[in-house]
Design an enzyme around this catalytic site. Sequence first.
Site, PDB file in Angstrom:
ATOM      1  CE1 TYR A  60       3.803  -8.161 -27.785  1.00 10.93           C
ATOM      2  CE2 TYR A  60       3.877  -6.174 -29.106  1.00 10.93           C
ATOM      3  CZ  TYR A  60       4.234  -7.489 -28.916  1.00 10.93           C
ATOM      4  OH  TYR A  60       5.015  -8.120 -29.829  1.00 10.93           O
TER       5      TYR A  60
HETATM    6  N1  LIG Z   1       6.116 -11.165 -32.728  1.00  8.68           N
HETATM    7  C1  LIG Z   1       6.755 -11.476 -31.617  1.00  8.68           C
HETATM    8  O1  LIG Z   1       6.706 -12.619 -31.110  1.00  8.68           O
HETATM    9  C2  LIG Z   1       7.586 -10.414 -30.942  1.00  8.68           C
HETATM   10  C3  LIG Z   1       8.426 -10.767 -29.870  1.00  8.68           C
HETATM   11  C4  LIG Z   1       9.209  -9.782 -29.280  1.00  8.68           C
HETATM   12  C5  LIG Z   1       9.147  -8.484 -29.750  1.00  8.68           C
HETATM   13  N2  LIG Z   1       8.301  -8.150 -30.784  1.00  8.68           N
HETATM   14  C6  LIG Z   1       8.191  -6.750 -31.286  1.00  8.68           C
HETATM   15  O2  LIG Z   1       9.493  -6.250 -31.546  1.00  8.68           O
HETATM   16  C7  LIG Z   1       9.715  -5.044 -30.822  1.00  8.68           C
HETATM   17  C8  LIG Z   1      11.176  -4.904 -30.458  1.00  8.68           C
HETATM   18  O3  LIG Z   1      11.614  -6.024 -29.698  1.00  8.68           O
HETATM   19  P1  LIG Z   1      12.147  -5.902 -28.185  1.00  8.68           P
HETATM   20  O4  LIG Z   1      11.631  -4.686 -27.563  1.00  8.68           O
HETATM   21  O5  LIG Z   1      11.868  -7.187 -27.524  1.00  8.68           O
HETATM   22  O6  LIG Z   1      13.716  -5.824 -28.384  1.00  8.68           O
HETATM   23  P2  LIG Z   1      14.737  -4.717 -28.984  1.00  8.68           P
HETATM   24  O7  LIG Z   1      14.035  -3.681 -29.764  1.00  8.68           O
HETATM   25  O8  LIG Z   1      15.829  -5.499 -29.594  1.00  8.68           O
HETATM   26  O9  LIG Z   1      15.365  -4.066 -27.655  1.00  8.68           O
HETATM   27  C9  LIG Z   1      14.620  -3.279 -26.785  1.00  8.68           C
HETATM   28  C10 LIG Z   1      15.497  -3.049 -25.561  1.00  8.68           C
HETATM   29  O10 LIG Z   1      16.626  -2.271 -25.901  1.00  8.68           O
HETATM   30  C11 LIG Z   1      16.609  -1.021 -25.183  1.00  8.68           C
HETATM   31  N3  LIG Z   1      16.987   0.016 -26.172  1.00  8.68           N
HETATM   32  C12 LIG Z   1      16.252   0.496 -27.197  1.00  8.68           C
HETATM   33  N4  LIG Z   1      16.945   1.407 -27.894  1.00  8.68           N
HETATM   34  C13 LIG Z   1      18.154   1.515 -27.301  1.00  8.68           C
HETATM   35  C14 LIG Z   1      19.295   2.304 -27.564  1.00  8.68           C
HETATM   36  N5  LIG Z   1      19.339   3.150 -28.576  1.00  8.68           N
HETATM   37  N6  LIG Z   1      20.366   2.164 -26.743  1.00  8.68           N
HETATM   38  C15 LIG Z   1      20.332   1.302 -25.684  1.00  8.68           C
HETATM   39  N7  LIG Z   1      19.280   0.524 -25.398  1.00  8.68           N
HETATM   40  C16 LIG Z   1      18.199   0.627 -26.190  1.00  8.68           C
HETATM   41  C17 LIG Z   1      15.196  -0.853 -24.667  1.00  8.68           C
HETATM   42  O11 LIG Z   1      15.197  -0.212 -23.415  1.00  8.68           O
HETATM   43  P3  LIG Z   1      14.392   1.171 -23.169  1.00  8.68           P
HETATM   44  O12 LIG Z   1      12.942   0.926 -23.505  1.00  8.68           O
HETATM   45  O13 LIG Z   1      14.645   1.408 -21.717  1.00  8.68           O
HETATM   46  O14 LIG Z   1      15.055   2.177 -24.063  1.00  8.68           O
HETATM   47  C18 LIG Z   1      14.751  -2.306 -24.478  1.00  8.68           C
HETATM   48  O15 LIG Z   1      15.222  -2.808 -23.235  1.00  8.68           O
HETATM   49  C19 LIG Z   1       8.771  -5.169 -29.613  1.00  8.68           C
HETATM   50  O16 LIG Z   1       8.514  -3.931 -29.038  1.00  8.68           O
HETATM   51  C20 LIG Z   1       7.560  -5.784 -30.268  1.00  8.68           C
HETATM   52  O17 LIG Z   1       6.800  -4.793 -30.929  1.00  8.68           O
HETATM   53  C21 LIG Z   1       7.535  -9.100 -31.391  1.00  8.68           C
END
Ligand SMILES: NC(=O)c1ccc[n+]([C@@H]2O[C@H](COP(=O)([O-])OP(=O)(O)OC[C@H]3O[C@@H](n4cnc5c(N)ncnc54)[C@H](OP(=O)(O)O)[C@@H]3O)[C@@H](O)[C@H]2O)c1
Length: 266
Positions: free
Chosen positions: A71
């Site tokens: 990241y």
């Molecule tokens: N191990 C792996 O392979 C892997 C892969 C993917 C992710 N991850 C981890 O999992 C974490 C979360 O996954 P992710 O970020 O991909 O997906 P997520 O948490 O499902 O969704 C994040 C998205 O939703 C938006 N969001 C967040 N809170 C919100 C709310 N209350 N209302 C409306 N929209 C909202 C965010 O936009 P804004 O930022 O603009 O609010 C962002 O676009 C990552 O940050 C990472 O640490 C791990």
Amino acid sequence: MVSFLLKCRLFSMSAWEPGKVQGIPTVPLSNGLNIPVLGLGTSHHGGYSHDAVVYALQKCGIRHIDTAKRYGCESLLQKAIKESGIKREDLWITTKLWHMDYGYEKAKHAFLESCKRLGVEYLGLCHSIGVSNFLIDHLEQLREDCQISPHVNQVEYHPFQRPQELVDYCRSRSIVFEGYCPLAKGKALSHPNIIQLAKKYGRTPAQICICWSIQNGIVTIPKSTKLERVQENCQVFDFSLVEDDVAILNGMHDGRHVSWDPTSIV
Ligand SMILES: NC(=O)c1ccc[n+]([C@@H]2O[C@H](COP(=O)([O-])OP(=O)(O)OC[C@H]3O[C@@H](n4cnc5c(N)ncnc54)[C@H](OP(=O)(O)O)[C@@H]3O)[C@@H](O)[C@H]2O)c1
């Protein structure tokens, strides 16, 4: 992808009181340590927000941050953690190595480099070991080759992607299941079932998804770069979904991935 969970002391629990910093419950790992059930995700996709991390730590009671070498924000996190004033020993930080770091010496080196970027003091000490995107076959292979069973498996988990067989397998082996992309990267938030439940409970769609994930016993790590959303995503411990509503969300699984599909990885 191998992940290292760099664990410190337990994060204390307390009941949620509106207006006060929220205590976030923890989940026990097989090594006796406890991981906060809700963490803050970080990412190279969609940006990294220093202010959101500081806010989560100072105002929302977040004590668990998920990151990865890939990241590219480990050094930025060091600054945010320092600014928050939260003590290292009160924080759970997860970082992940990349597949090019596989192998004993390379993994050790990459681990120490991550520690350096994060500014954490206990270099060489890896309290808990996690893996990420490991399916049952991968975990079975690991079982044959390794003496220590991973403490955590971090896998995609949201209403469209609920790999229950893998969750059950992990539980049977005392591996804590951690779910990433709990909002399906925002795609779940416009689904009619979730909007309807949000109206029913007087909550937001994001809170419904996070609450459901936690109620299913999943360590949950939503990401947001917006302060108000970080706060919203943390306010999920003062309500719960009734069984029928959990069943509605459980029934939405259609196998779709919003991140990537590790099935073909051997
Ligand atoms: N191990 C792996 O392979 C892997 C892969 C993917 C992710 N991850 C981890 O999992 C974490 C979360 O996954 P992710 O970020 O991909 O997906 P997520 O948490 O499902 O969704 C994040 C998205 O939703 C938006 N969001 C967040 N809170 C919100 C709310 N209350 N209302 C409306 N929209 C909202 C965010 O936009 P804004 O930022 O603009 O609010 C962002 O676009 C990552 O940050 C990472 O640490 C791990």
